[in-house]
Design a protein around this motif. Structure first.
Motif, PDB file in Angstrom:
ATOM      1  N   PRO A 217       0.823  -1.212   0.000  1.00 47.88           N
ATOM      2  CA  PRO A 217       0.000   0.000   0.000  1.00 47.88           C
ATOM      3  C   PRO A 217       0.853   1.256   0.000  1.00 47.88           C
ATOM      4  O   PRO A 217       1.939   1.294   0.587  1.00 47.88           O
ATOM      5  N   SER A 218       0.331   2.293  -0.660  1.00 47.53           N
ATOM      6  CA  SER A 218       0.970   3.596  -0.583  1.00 47.53           C
ATOM      7  C   SER A 218       0.623   4.241   0.758  1.00 47.53           C
ATOM      8  O   SER A 218      -0.266   3.777   1.492  1.00 47.53           O
ATOM      9  N   GLU A 219       1.299   5.332   1.081  1.00 51.49           N
ATOM     10  CA  GLU A 219       0.994   6.053   2.314  1.00 51.49           C
ATOM     11  C   GLU A 219      -0.442   6.561   2.291  1.00 51.49           C
ATOM     12  O   GLU A 219      -1.149   6.514   3.313  1.00 51.49           O
ATOM     13  N   GLU A 220      -0.889   7.043   1.127  1.00 48.23           N
ATOM     14  CA  GLU A 220      -2.275   7.513   1.019  1.00 48.23           C
ATOM     15  C   GLU A 220      -3.260   6.381   1.289  1.00 48.23           C
ATOM     16  O   GLU A 220      -4.241   6.557   2.025  1.00 48.23           O
ATOM     17  N   GLU A 221      -2.987   5.227   0.722  1.00 53.56           N
ATOM     18  CA  GLU A 221      -3.891   4.091   0.908  1.00 53.56           C
ATOM     19  C   GLU A 221      -3.930   3.641   2.363  1.00 53.56           C
ATOM     20  O   GLU A 221      -5.000   3.282   2.884  1.00 53.56           O
ATOM     21  N   LEU A 222      -2.787   3.669   3.034  1.00 52.20           N
ATOM     22  CA  LEU A 222      -2.773   3.299   4.453  1.00 52.20           C
ATOM     23  C   LEU A 222      -3.591   4.277   5.292  1.00 52.20           C
ATOM     24  O   LEU A 222      -4.312   3.867   6.217  1.00 52.20           O
ATOM     25  N   LEU A 223      -3.515   5.550   4.965  1.00 54.05           N
ATOM     26  CA  LEU A 223      -4.307   6.538   5.686  1.00 54.05           C
ATOM     27  C   LEU A 223      -5.802   6.308   5.466  1.00 54.05           C
ATOM     28  O   LEU A 223      -6.606   6.402   6.407  1.00 54.05           O
ATOM     29  N   VAL A 224      -6.171   5.993   4.236  1.00 57.28           N
ATOM     30  CA  VAL A 224      -7.578   5.722   3.931  1.00 57.28           C
ATOM     31  C   VAL A 224      -8.042   4.473   4.672  1.00 57.28           C
ATOM     32  O   VAL A 224      -9.133   4.446   5.264  1.00 57.28           O
ATOM     33  N   LEU A 225      -7.224   3.432   4.673  1.00 57.27           N
ATOM     34  CA  LEU A 225      -7.592   2.204   5.374  1.00 57.27           C
ATOM     35  C   LEU A 225      -7.750   2.433   6.873  1.00 57.27           C
ATOM     36  O   LEU A 225      -8.658   1.877   7.505  1.00 57.27           O
ATOM     37  N   ASP A 226      -6.875   3.226   7.450  1.00 56.86           N
ATOM     38  CA  ASP A 226      -6.985   3.503   8.885  1.00 56.86           C
ATOM     39  C   ASP A 226      -8.268   4.263   9.212  1.00 56.86           C
ATOM     40  O   ASP A 226      -8.844   4.082  10.285  1.00 56.86           O
ATOM     41  N   ARG A 227      -8.719   5.107   8.282  1.00 56.34           N
ATOM     42  CA  ARG A 227      -9.984   5.813   8.509  1.00 56.34           C
ATOM     43  C   ARG A 227     -11.177   4.882   8.333  1.00 56.34           C
ATOM     44  O   ARG A 227     -12.140   4.932   9.098  1.00 56.34           O
ATOM     45  N   LEU A 228     -11.109   4.004   7.329  1.00 56.99           N
ATOM     46  CA  LEU A 228     -12.224   3.101   7.050  1.00 56.99           C
ATOM     47  C   LEU A 228     -12.319   1.959   8.061  1.00 56.99           C
ATOM     48  O   LEU A 228     -13.406   1.431   8.300  1.00 56.99           O
TER      49      LEU A 228
END
Length: 240
Positions: A217-228
């Motif tokens: 995962p990219s950093e952006e994707e990890l941030l999105v996953l942590d929110r979801l």
């Protein structure tokens, strides 16, 4: 924290890349639902997502939360219209899958006297005949990847499937890009070898000369996953 779960969610999300404005439906546990929502929030913003029951969501809520914006009502009859007209890409599970992507969610053993009764065929025939279909298998093993399924619930490439896209497991990503339409190894997850995948598969896979590693995962994707998924329920679904 299970980094393998993050890799699996992203790999499942990649199955929706290029779909455009169709319904992305993850069936089952957190991984497939997160995959559809992650794809919509990053590289595939045109995807339609729903709340798991009957509402098209204008926003993309976290797991377990209600949407704040509702775009439309999706009763069962409208859902079926989408299925019959190829406007839905579903990511299903399977108790058994063979080299051509025929799947079984109905029974284990002889149909007349099975060892175990499962779900029945449910919507698998219609989905696989009319729509793009992918699979998420959380435990890659010879008990799941079998030479022949005990009963065909979902159609494979040798039985007229509309478009089998990808099979994502806890070990690897596979598709049906072999010359005869059978299963091909696309990538192995970080920390997994090709030999491990071969040993966990009950039939011969098409093996490219150089098998790449599944992207992380990219950093952006990890941030999105942590929110979801702040509680990281995805970790409980993935066999590390």
């Amino acid at each position: 924290m299970n980094g393998r779960a993050d890799v699996c969610v992203v790999a499942c999300a990649e199955a929706f890349r290029g779909d455009g404005e169709i319904l992305a439906a993850g069936i089952g546990g957190p991984v497939t639902v997160l995959a559809a929502r992650l794809a919509r929030l990053t590289f595939e913003p045109g995807l339609l997502t729903h709340d798991g029951t009957c509402l098209l969501t204008g926003d993309v809520p976290a797991l377990g939360e209600a949407p704040e914006v509702v775009e439309g009502w999706l009763p069962f009859r409208e859902h079926l219209w989408l299925v019959l007209n190829g406007r839905r890409h579903v990511m299903l599970g399977a108790s058994q899958i063979d080299r051509y992507g025929n799947t079984n969610i109905s029974c284990i053993g002889d149909w007349a006297r099975p060892k175990a009764q499962l779900l029945g065929v449910r919507g698998a025939p219609g989905n696989t005949r009319c729509d793009p279909t992918s699979y998420w298998i959380p435990r890659h093993s010879p008990r799941v990847f079998v030479p022949e399924v005990d009963m065909v619930s979902g159609l494979g490439t040798d039985r007229g499937a509309f478009g089998l896209r990808r099979v994502v497991t806890n070990l690897a990503v596979l598709d049906f890009g072999a010359p005869d339409g059978s299963m091909r190894l696309v990538s192995v997850h970080p920390g997994v070898s090709v030999d491990e995948v071969v040993a966990a598969t009950g039939f011969a896979l098409d093996l490219p000369r150089d098998v790449p590693r599944t992207r992380e995962p990219s950093e952006e994707e990890l941030l999105v996953l942590d929110r979801l998924d702040p509680a990281r329920s995805r970790d409980r679904e993935v066999a590390a």
